[in-house]
Write a protein that holds these residues in place. Sequence first.
Motif, PDB file in Angstrom:
ATOM      1  N   UNK A 277      -3.294  -7.886   0.767  1.00 57.09           N
ATOM      2  CA  UNK A 277      -4.313  -7.812  -0.282  1.00 57.09           C
ATOM      3  C   UNK A 277      -4.894  -6.412  -0.328  1.00 57.09           C
ATOM      4  N   UNK A 278      -5.311  -6.011  -1.525  1.00 57.49           N
ATOM      5  CA  UNK A 278      -6.010  -4.739  -1.731  1.00 57.49           C
ATOM      6  C   UNK A 278      -7.413  -5.061  -2.241  1.00 57.49           C
ATOM      7  N   UNK A 279      -8.422  -4.555  -1.558  1.00 56.13           N
ATOM      8  CA  UNK A 279      -9.790  -4.817  -1.992  1.00 56.13           C
ATOM      9  C   UNK A 279     -10.149  -3.924  -3.185  1.00 56.13           C
ATOM     10  N   UNK A 280     -10.863  -4.469  -4.158  1.00 54.34           N
ATOM     11  CA  UNK A 280     -11.277  -3.674  -5.331  1.00 54.34           C
ATOM     12  C   UNK A 280     -12.151  -2.489  -4.915  1.00 54.34           C
ATOM     13  N   UNK A 281     -12.001  -1.374  -5.600  1.00 48.58           N
ATOM     14  CA  UNK A 281     -12.806  -0.167  -5.379  1.00 48.58           C
ATOM     15  C   UNK A 281     -12.706   0.367  -3.952  1.00 48.58           C
ATOM     16  N   UNK A 282     -11.575   0.135  -3.331  1.00 48.62           N
ATOM     17  CA  UNK A 282     -11.372   0.565  -1.944  1.00 48.62           C
ATOM     18  C   UNK A 282     -10.560   1.853  -1.893  1.00 48.62           C
ATOM     19  N   UNK A 283     -10.483   2.426  -0.709  1.00 46.99           N
ATOM     20  CA  UNK A 283      -9.657   3.598  -0.503  1.00 46.99           C
ATOM     21  C   UNK A 283      -8.193   3.263  -0.786  1.00 46.99           C
ATOM     22  N   UNK A 284      -7.756   2.068  -0.368  1.00 45.55           N
ATOM     23  CA  UNK A 284      -6.380   1.644  -0.617  1.00 45.55           C
ATOM     24  C   UNK A 284      -6.069   1.624  -2.111  1.00 45.55           C
ATOM     25  N   UNK A 285      -7.016   1.160  -2.915  1.00 44.14           N
ATOM     26  CA  UNK A 285      -6.828   1.134  -4.372  1.00 44.14           C
ATOM     27  C   UNK A 285      -6.785   2.553  -4.927  1.00 44.14           C
ATOM     28  N   UNK A 286      -7.649   3.416  -4.401  1.00 40.80           N
ATOM     29  CA  UNK A 286      -7.675   4.812  -4.841  1.00 40.80           C
ATOM     30  C   UNK A 286      -6.351   5.520  -4.531  1.00 40.80           C
ATOM     31  N   UNK A 287      -5.743   5.145  -3.398  1.00 40.90           N
ATOM     32  CA  UNK A 287      -4.463   5.743  -3.003  1.00 40.90           C
ATOM     33  C   UNK A 287      -3.280   5.110  -3.726  1.00 40.90           C
ATOM     34  N   UNK A 288      -3.578   4.102  -4.565  1.00 40.22           N
ATOM     35  CA  UNK A 288      -2.566   3.395  -5.354  1.00 40.22           C
ATOM     36  C   UNK A 288      -1.556   2.640  -4.477  1.00 40.22           C
ATOM     37  N   UNK A 289      -2.062   2.159  -3.336  1.00 43.58           N
ATOM     38  CA  UNK A 289      -1.237   1.269  -2.525  1.00 43.58           C
ATOM     39  C   UNK A 289      -1.130  -0.077  -3.228  1.00 43.58           C
ATOM     40  N   UNK A 290      -0.052  -0.805  -2.939  1.00 43.07           N
ATOM     41  CA  UNK A 290       0.167  -2.089  -3.591  1.00 43.07           C
ATOM     42  C   UNK A 290       0.481  -3.170  -2.557  1.00 43.07           C
ATOM     43  N   UNK A 291       0.229  -4.412  -2.956  1.00 45.68           N
ATOM     44  CA  UNK A 291       0.597  -5.550  -2.112  1.00 45.68           C
ATOM     45  C   UNK A 291       2.106  -5.521  -1.876  1.00 45.68           C
ATOM     46  N   UNK A 292       2.507  -5.663  -0.628  1.00 43.03           N
ATOM     47  CA  UNK A 292       3.925  -5.590  -0.282  1.00 43.03           C
ATOM     48  C   UNK A 292       4.325  -4.270   0.331  1.00 43.03           C
ATOM     49  N   UNK A 293       3.493  -3.231   0.142  1.00 35.12           N
ATOM     50  CA  UNK A 293       3.764  -1.942   0.784  1.00 35.12           C
ATOM     51  C   UNK A 293       3.645  -2.080   2.300  1.00 35.12           C
TER      52      UNK A 293
ATOM     53  N   UNK B 149     -13.048   2.739   5.936  1.00 35.79           N
ATOM     54  CA  UNK B 149     -11.938   1.811   6.125  1.00 35.79           C
ATOM     55  C   UNK B 149     -10.955   1.900   4.964  1.00 35.79           C
ATOM     56  N   UNK B 150      -9.753   1.408   5.187  1.00 39.17           N
ATOM     57  CA  UNK B 150      -8.719   1.465   4.162  1.00 39.17           C
ATOM     58  C   UNK B 150      -9.003   0.490   3.026  1.00 39.17           C
ATOM     59  N   UNK B 151      -9.532  -0.679   3.365  1.00 39.55           N
ATOM     60  CA  UNK B 151      -9.780  -1.685   2.331  1.00 39.55           C
ATOM     61  C   UNK B 151      -8.543  -2.478   1.982  1.00 39.55           C
ATOM     62  N   UNK B 152      -7.727  -2.741   3.020  1.00 37.54           N
ATOM     63  CA  UNK B 152      -6.512  -3.536   2.833  1.00 37.54           C
ATOM     64  C   UNK B 152      -6.459  -4.632   3.873  1.00 37.54           C
ATOM     65  N   UNK B 153      -5.820  -5.745   3.508  1.00 34.15           N
ATOM     66  CA  UNK B 153      -5.594  -6.844   4.443  1.00 34.15           C
ATOM     67  C   UNK B 153      -4.094  -6.972   4.658  1.00 34.15           C
TER      68      UNK B 153
END
Length: 442
Positions: free
Chosen positions: A5-21, A69-73
């Motif tokens: 999962x990617x949390x909204x407005x997180x660093x992970x979202x800013x880095x354009x990471x996706x579920x499955x990466x 934090x990254x903001x990813x699960x």
Amino acid sequence: MKIAEIEPNSLAEELELEVGDKILKINNQTPHDLIEFSFLFADEEIEMLVEDQGGEQEIIEFDKDADEELGAKFESAVDKVRQCKNHCVFCFVDMIAPKMRKTLSVKDDDYRLSFLYGNFITLTNLTDADFRRIKNFHLSPLYVSIQAMNPKVREKMLRTPLAGKISAQLDKLESCGVEYHTQVVLCPGLNDGAELDFTISELLKRRPHVQSLAIVPVGVTKHRRDKFPLIQFDKLGAEKVIAQVEEVQKKIRADCGKTFLYLGDEFYFLAEKKIPPADFYDDFPQIENGIGMTRNFIDEFRAEKILKSDKKISVVAVAGTSFARVLKNLAAEVMQFNKNLSVKILPVVNNFFGETVNVSGLLTGEDIFTALKDNCDCNKILIPATALRSGENIFLDDMTLESLQKKFSAQIVPIRTGAEFLKILCGEEIEPQKIFHTYGEL
């Protein structure tokens, strides 16, 4: 480590990471679990090697705050779960029904999951390298499954000669600077009576490294195939355990002002005795182990104000046969105020695991459906959220909450807390939430 999962407005979202990466490396080092990931990700300058679902790899470089934090699960907190090599006579995993999903048959004895989620470990499967890692990463507190401090009794219960080295294993853990919580699964005729007294006295000597001791009654399902004779506590047996432990608890509280030694709620249900007050449980150190969970639910309920409602509310609340009595008493308090409220508490017999298994968290979707099909004349059906798989709306028998909902016109609402129970009875709505996450989160 694979992102779930990617949390909204997180660093992970800013880095354009996706579920499955998959995150393969942090600063050129491979994180094998969430613990290593958190240490590596604490740097302010990050070079992260990521592989997408198509197998394409990319290096992402960025600066961050040290505590950001990254903001990813993640799908899993560890690369591979360390499985238990023991053959405990009381192992509940060995008592599940055949042909259930494989994840229910995983017997973990992983110190990393003990640190992250409070899973109990036996210490018999730890290597010298594991102890060094525990020390280097300051993995404290841990949760240790003791069963007995008598080496011979522990060997008999865990069925491994390594179990008899419990004192030396605890010494080694303490030399790493680790604090730990302990558990005893109490089995009549094995580790109760004088053996329990010995275990308690030995663990008391190890304070303050030992933070708490929980004693829970053994559970036996109808699917148990082990030929080792094992019986469950009855009312008289539970009364004896409570009386035995209460004497020690009084002395400990007089000595240090804390209870330290706690009994699982099921002992009080079996003995038909009142659950102790909240201050008896101190800061509820083992609530996820069923220690004080009932008291916490009751106090959450009573901390909220009962609101009068003109709505006509009809509720059926499902529970295991033990907890149903608690819900019935609480519901009666609300019905005195709201005359338009109708509440039926429905104790569900556990046909799947066996009638002696009476906790709400082990109810299956099929057993709940069977109990409800002739008892669903209501606006809302309340079910215990603990019966659902962590983080998902799936019961132990793989029935989904969605499929159960399709069988009834009344709305089905999973209840987690006493406050939520009261709000529903007063005509309020609660937001649906996932219960827990067993996968990693950063």
